[in-house]
Write an enzyme that holds these catalytic residues in place. Sequence first.
Site, PDB file in Angstrom:
ATOM      1  N   GLU A  23       0.809  -1.221   0.000  1.00 19.18           N
ATOM      2  CA  GLU A  23       0.000   0.000   0.000  1.00 19.18           C
ATOM      3  C   GLU A  23       0.843   1.272   0.000  1.00 19.18           C
ATOM      4  O   GLU A  23       0.319   2.361  -0.188  1.00 19.18           O
ATOM      5  CB  GLU A  23      -0.908   0.021   1.247  1.00 19.18           C
ATOM      6  CG  GLU A  23      -2.021  -1.028   1.254  1.00 19.18           C
ATOM      7  CD  GLU A  23      -1.605  -2.346   1.893  1.00 19.18           C
ATOM      8  OE1 GLU A  23      -0.397  -2.672   1.878  1.00 19.18           O
ATOM      9  OE2 GLU A  23      -2.493  -3.052   2.405  1.00 19.18           O
TER      10      GLU A  23
ATOM     11  N   LYS B 197      -0.349 -11.001  23.491  1.00 22.57           N
ATOM     12  CA  LYS B 197      -0.958 -10.332  24.643  1.00 22.57           C
ATOM     13  C   LYS B 197      -0.901 -11.277  25.834  1.00 22.57           C
ATOM     14  O   LYS B 197      -1.576 -12.291  25.853  1.00 22.57           O
ATOM     15  CB  LYS B 197      -2.402  -9.947  24.340  1.00 22.57           C
ATOM     16  CG  LYS B 197      -2.495  -8.846  23.315  1.00 22.57           C
ATOM     17  CD  LYS B 197      -3.824  -8.838  22.600  1.00 22.57           C
ATOM     18  CE  LYS B 197      -3.625  -8.320  21.183  1.00 22.57           C
ATOM     19  NZ  LYS B 197      -4.002  -9.265  20.152  1.00 22.57           N
TER      20      LYS B 197
ATOM     21  N   TRP C 176       1.896  -6.404  26.502  1.00 26.32           N
ATOM     22  CA  TRP C 176       2.201  -6.798  25.140  1.00 26.32           C
ATOM     23  C   TRP C 176       3.656  -7.235  25.046  1.00 26.32           C
ATOM     24  O   TRP C 176       4.537  -6.653  25.660  1.00 26.32           O
ATOM     25  CB  TRP C 176       1.961  -5.628  24.176  1.00 26.32           C
ATOM     26  CG  TRP C 176       0.519  -5.253  24.041  1.00 26.32           C
ATOM     27  CD1 TRP C 176      -0.421  -5.257  25.036  1.00 26.32           C
ATOM     28  CD2 TRP C 176      -0.141  -4.833  22.862  1.00 26.32           C
ATOM     29  NE1 TRP C 176      -1.632  -4.865  24.540  1.00 26.32           N
ATOM     30  CE2 TRP C 176      -1.495  -4.587  23.207  1.00 26.32           C
ATOM     31  CE3 TRP C 176       0.262  -4.638  21.548  1.00 26.32           C
ATOM     32  CZ2 TRP C 176      -2.432  -4.160  22.278  1.00 26.32           C
ATOM     33  CZ3 TRP C 176      -0.668  -4.197  20.625  1.00 26.32           C
ATOM     34  CH2 TRP C 176      -2.014  -3.971  20.987  1.00 26.32           C
TER      35      TRP C 176
END
Length: 590
Positions: free
Chosen positions: A373, A486, A491
């Site tokens: 992208e 997680k 995290w």
Amino acid sequence: MNWFRRNAASQQSSQPSQVAQNIAPTPAPSEPTIRSQSGNAVPVISSTMMDYPLTVQFIFQRAKTLFPKRELVTVTADGYERSTFGEVCANAEKIAAALNIMGVKKGDRIATLAWNTTRHLELYMAIPTMGAVLHTLNLRLASDQLGFIIQDAADKIIFADADLLPLLEKCRPYMGSVERIVVMNGSAASQPADFPPILQYEDVIANAPTSFTWPELDEREAAAMCYTSGTTANPKGVVYSHRSVYLHASSLIMTDTIGLSGSDIAMPIVPMFHVNAWGLPHAAAMVGSKVVFPGKYMDPARIARAMADERVTLSAGVPTIWLGLVQFLEKNPTVDLSSIRYLVCGGSAAPSALIAALDKYNLKLLHAWGMTETSPIGSISRLKAGMESLSYTEQLAIRAKQGFPVPGVEIRIMNMETGKEAPWDGVSFGEIQIRGPWITGSYFHSENLEQGESKFIDGWFRTGDVATMDPDGYIQIVDRTKDVIKSGGEWISSVQLESIIMAHPRVAEAAVVGMPHPKWQERPVAAVVMKPDQPPMTLEELRTFLEPQVAKWWLPDAIVITSAIPKTSVGKFDKKILRSQLQDQVHLAD
Ligand code: ADP
């Protein structure tokens, strides 16, 4: 307001007030305005610059007229095939003329299913320049996925390398829009029934008019398209404009990015079917770099031999390519790669151990980040002025980051919970959001894509990559949103764990994924490939090795020694498949 009018107004104000009220000043002709950041209309004068379209035609014209003698090389089974920009442009002109005769119109999608070769470069030049859209097909996809992409893009003609025809035949049910197949680099064994008519590339060129009148193009028209490799979702089509291809190619020739120059000998190992080989073919044509195309020969020995034979100065590929090269050099240290200036590395995080291993051979890895992208270059990790005085270890840590945005694009890190920008402290993390002239603003056929959270917000593209930003503006990828582990509300970065594990002298490759845990929700599990003839690593060994370098709760709960880590079609760790493989082997308990 210009100087003359301002003076006229000040003269009027010096008149007696009565007269001033009776003689209304001539109203100033209305001037163009722009909106300021506060939303007010601010007068501007018109620019006097030409509105010159930025198109691939311009790149083509430069290669044809300025660099016709510059050599282009393709690696073949038994040596090298040689051509020049002059020959490539002449062939491209004939292909464009032939496509025109075949009824190809502006905006039609013309696909390629091909390795990195000079022929492929001819199509890179011919298709966008005649107004059609170069749609590069990923030859490593399964036939169903490939078929979906051909159908979604409604490709009209497919140029395919002869050895890839069997793959294309499997896509037959999806090829309703395809009118012709043109075979390159070999010939078709037969014309299968129910298959579009097969033509031979050389015949198309031989029968084509030698010149073609290029259509007038708007820089915003589509030039090329590529589908994401679908690592975490179904492939999505990204359509590049002439303007974005041009500006992206221009960014690659900036000294502080990749700095590709006319004197470079570039070897794009990154496939031409994936994000336009990171823009290198068009950038090389713009400045007249010699290009060495590896064809289908991606093994480290052939790559190293071609680099040495052709005195390659700059190459680009994913980390697995450079890992393979290091392993090859360990056994063949006398191969002369002294011509190399940079090995550009992207697509996945470059472990610092890899950067250091290449340094030992005087090979400088330049770490870049981007995605389909983003055309793809978004950031590059170069040391800033003053950083050369840092210790080697400090420099290595910076080079292993994904760097700061290249000129032309803006990057921000957004905290996903608060929706606010994360501070530049190198610790707080959030999603990378990016905007700029070569960043996609939507997806092809977005109306057909599954509904979910939008990938676009306030004019920014949401990358789905999680990263930190340090006080110098260097981003460091923590994970993809879907791969972050997680554990008990905290995290853990799988990318960072992998980078450290791969620095172990006995480890060839390592991938870390989060696996379900009854108490902690998820815990890290490492899949490790040992170097040849090395004994398997135990969990204890792994944890002892990691302990000084990461927080205690980051230490993996399990290790699985494997012969290979599953890879995606573009050579990245395929964590979706790895997780499903590990599901049967690993059961974490409290
Ligand atoms: P797909 O999105 O289908 O996997 P892309 O090639 O567009 O295909 O992948 C882009 C992704 O690759 C990025 O979003 C990022 O997660 C990863 N990536 C690219 N370059 C790097 C890098 N230098 N370090 C870490 N991850 C990277």
